[in-house]
Design a protein around this motif. Sequence first.
Motif, PDB file in Angstrom:
ATOM      1  N   ARG A  88       0.876  -1.168   0.000  1.00  0.00           N
ATOM      2  CA  ARG A  88       0.000   0.000   0.000  1.00  0.00           C
ATOM      3  C   ARG A  88       0.908   1.210   0.000  1.00  0.00           C
ATOM      4  NH1 ARG A  88      -2.306   0.129   5.182  1.00  0.00           N
ATOM      5  NH2 ARG A  88      -0.316  -0.842   5.667  1.00  0.00           N
ATOM      6  N   LYS A  89       0.378   2.366  -0.315  1.00  0.00           N
ATOM      7  CA  LYS A  89       1.288   3.508  -0.421  1.00  0.00           C
ATOM      8  C   LYS A  89       1.909   3.874   0.937  1.00  0.00           C
ATOM      9  CE  LYS A  89      -1.648   7.563  -0.407  1.00  0.00           C
ATOM     10  NZ  LYS A  89      -2.158   8.647  -1.206  1.00  0.00           N
ATOM     11  N   GLU A  90       1.236   3.451   2.042  1.00  0.00           N
ATOM     12  CA  GLU A  90       1.785   3.735   3.378  1.00  0.00           C
ATOM     13  C   GLU A  90       3.069   2.939   3.636  1.00  0.00           C
ATOM     14  OE1 GLU A  90      -1.552   2.872   2.967  1.00  0.00           O
ATOM     15  OE2 GLU A  90      -2.069   5.004   2.977  1.00  0.00           O
ATOM     16  N   GLU A 105      -7.835   8.436  -9.713  1.00  0.00           N
ATOM     17  CA  GLU A 105      -7.114   7.195  -9.430  1.00  0.00           C
ATOM     18  C   GLU A 105      -5.690   7.260  -9.968  1.00  0.00           C
ATOM     19  OE1 GLU A 105      -9.425   4.121 -11.168  1.00  0.00           O
ATOM     20  OE2 GLU A 105     -10.709   3.921  -9.420  1.00  0.00           O
ATOM     21  N   ASP A 157      -4.138   3.232  -6.375  1.00  0.00           N
ATOM     22  CA  ASP A 157      -4.384   4.096  -5.212  1.00  0.00           C
ATOM     23  C   ASP A 157      -5.563   5.006  -5.537  1.00  0.00           C
ATOM     24  OD1 ASP A 157      -4.166   5.737  -2.948  1.00  0.00           O
ATOM     25  OD2 ASP A 157      -2.937   7.147  -4.097  1.00  0.00           O
ATOM     26  N   ASP A 158      -6.695   4.730  -4.902  1.00  0.00           N
ATOM     27  CA  ASP A 158      -7.859   5.584  -5.180  1.00  0.00           C
ATOM     28  C   ASP A 158      -8.066   6.618  -4.093  1.00  0.00           C
ATOM     29  OD1 ASP A 158      -8.509   3.728  -3.347  1.00  0.00           O
ATOM     30  OD2 ASP A 158     -10.090   2.744  -4.519  1.00  0.00           O
ATOM     31  N   THR A 159      -7.020   6.789  -3.239  1.00  0.00           N
ATOM     32  CA  THR A 159      -7.160   7.770  -2.157  1.00  0.00           C
ATOM     33  C   THR A 159      -6.352   9.031  -2.476  1.00  0.00           C
ATOM     34  OG1 THR A 159      -5.252   6.870  -1.019  1.00  0.00           O
ATOM     35  CG2 THR A 159      -7.390   5.924  -0.432  1.00  0.00           C
ATOM     36  N   SER A 160      -5.978   9.172  -3.748  1.00  0.00           N
ATOM     37  CA  SER A 160      -5.138  10.306  -4.141  1.00  0.00           C
ATOM     38  C   SER A 160      -5.820  11.632  -3.803  1.00  0.00           C
ATOM     39  CB  SER A 160      -4.862  10.219  -5.638  1.00  0.00           C
ATOM     40  OG  SER A 160      -4.418  11.455  -6.102  1.00  0.00           O
ATOM     41  N   SER A 161      -4.987  12.602  -3.354  1.00  0.00           N
ATOM     42  CA  SER A 161      -5.536  13.900  -2.967  1.00  0.00           C
ATOM     43  C   SER A 161      -6.124  14.621  -4.182  1.00  0.00           C
ATOM     44  CB  SER A 161      -4.437  14.747  -2.327  1.00  0.00           C
ATOM     45  OG  SER A 161      -3.331  14.781  -3.205  1.00  0.00           O
ATOM     46  N   GLY A 187      -7.940  13.463  -6.267  1.00  0.00           N
ATOM     47  CA  GLY A 187      -9.288  12.968  -6.516  1.00  0.00           C
ATOM     48  C   GLY A 187      -9.392  11.990  -7.669  1.00  0.00           C
TER      49      GLY A 187
END
Length: 589
Positions: A154-156, A233, A225-229, A231
């Motif tokens: 995950r990106k984390e 993907e 990653d669909d949590t990009s700031s 908005g």
Amino acid sequence: MVMETAMACTSGGVVALADVTVVRAAQLTSRGRFTGQKLVVRWPGAGGKGLGVGVGVGVRRKASVGCRASFELVEHLHGLVLGVGVGLPCTVMECGDVVYRSTLPRQGFQITTPGVALTVLIVTYLWATPGVAPGFWDMFVLAPLENLFRPRFRKEDLSLGKKLGEGAFGTVYKASLTNKQLLKKDGPLVVKKANEYGAVEAWMNERVRRACRKSCADFVHGFLDDTSSKGKEEFWLLWRYEGKATLADLMANKDFPYNVEELILGPGKGDDLPRGPERQNRILRTILRQILSALAQLHSTGIVHRDVKPQNIIYSEDTKSFKIIDLGAAADLRVGINYIPKEFLLDPRYSAPEQYIMSTQTPSAPPPIIAAALSPVLWQMNLPDRFDIYSLGLIFLQMAFPNLRNDSGLISFNRQLKRRDYDMVQWRNLVEAKQSQDIRQGFEILDMDGGVGWELLKDMVRFKGRKRISANAALAHPYFVRAGLFGLSGMQKLRLSLMRSSEQENEGVDWVTSLMAKSGTESVGGFTEAQLQNMREKEPRRKGSIQRNAMAQALKLQRKAAQTIAATVDDIQKGEVGKRVNWWNRWQN
Ligand SMILES: Nc1ncnc2c1ncn2[C@@H]1O[C@H](COP(=O)(O)OP(=O)(O)OP(=O)(O)O)[C@@H](O)[C@H]1O
């Protein structure tokens, strides 16, 4: 012929029972002996019922008293068994004529010449480039298995560092892993945040990792990653960090190619030769061989890179060799992924004149299963791998000629070559007259060992893809295959002179063509450029032997069949299923 129930006995007891037509029967004498030498037994027709296998026939064999008793008992049972319809089917029994059971042809697996020929044909087709059979194995077995056991990121889990580059498809960063448990081998990583084609690039990298992992940068994982700031993907792609220098970086150095020598040969290994064309040639040959090997592996698995350029060739500090990066524009011809015949994604500096890897008349790729089944035919029709070979030919040229290493030099070369109808000999005549130091140095390298380097370069940079050499053939070219200190072997010299003589034949045709062009005709005033180009590209007419003509017809037929099928599949895909598909019209087109 007598219809009767026959039974044969051996010393082991009853072994067979069936309703049979006895053609020439052995007689069971009152003393319990078979008198006949031959017993030919025809079992009942298809679905015949009966019990047991193996008939003790043809041998005078004593039937014991026990056997005679069994005969009667079994005769009763026989009626019962047939009465209720129980019995082994003919498929598992040796039904049919029985003449000396031991001499009967075996009814199991048999090898026949047509069978062998058909098997060889099927296996050749299934394994021909790009490989239908390995493709199915990869798609349905290896890919799901790999998916099961690969660690998920995950990106984390990643900490982004320095920006390495920004291109049409995304931004690339050096990165490190915060969660060290995810990978066994520690070390820096590279992350590409891809905004477009990310999923395709990940898919392509996974394919390469399974099929030929050493030819490209070591791919780790790809995730959405669909949590990009922002908005939207983003697809994150992860590789191991191969090193800081691409071939473009190394070529930009004034000391090229000596700056690469130590990297690929090891420290102090090149000092056996003084600085000069011979040493430079040795370095160029090693670089070119490494890139060609990587390309040959990619092509053999059905992938065409479509963006081969020095910026996409990286020096791997780990393997001490050059690897290919950036599969964002690559096309997988095995299943038709990212293959859009009319799409123009290519870097014009390095792209081949045809610009498309497949003929624009070839419709877009059919569904993966059909694409996979047709892929060997389409591959042979279009030879899409030759697109990459042209680009690599230009890199070879840049490595040899220092004045072509920058953009303006390459662009002006492309212009000059285009004006000379992609004829490298004409280009050579043009630039050699200029007497520049860079040009002299380049030709000195290419002309070594009887000009093998120049021959190879001409085979790579040809107008028609079909006439270009393949990566595998290039690796077997005399430029690479040398007989040690003595340079070229006798066979290689022979091959080279053959290649040259065939070229002279073409040059003869070119000469006649240009004469015709100059003379022209009063009414039309000569040929148009397009007509000339067409004529130049035509093979010189050779006397057609029966075999050659038959071969040509077969190839024509194969091409037509593939085009017809592909066009129809394309229509079906476009949803034109409702309209009647007229095969005959397509076939005639
Ligand atoms: N595995 C790797 N190891 C080290 N550096 C890498 C690796 N992959 C990419 N790079 C670096 O990142 C740069 C950009 O990578 P890449 O070409 O894949 O990105 P891109 O967005 O497609 O760029 P472009 O559109 O300009 O080709 C490369 O030129 C190289 O310097």
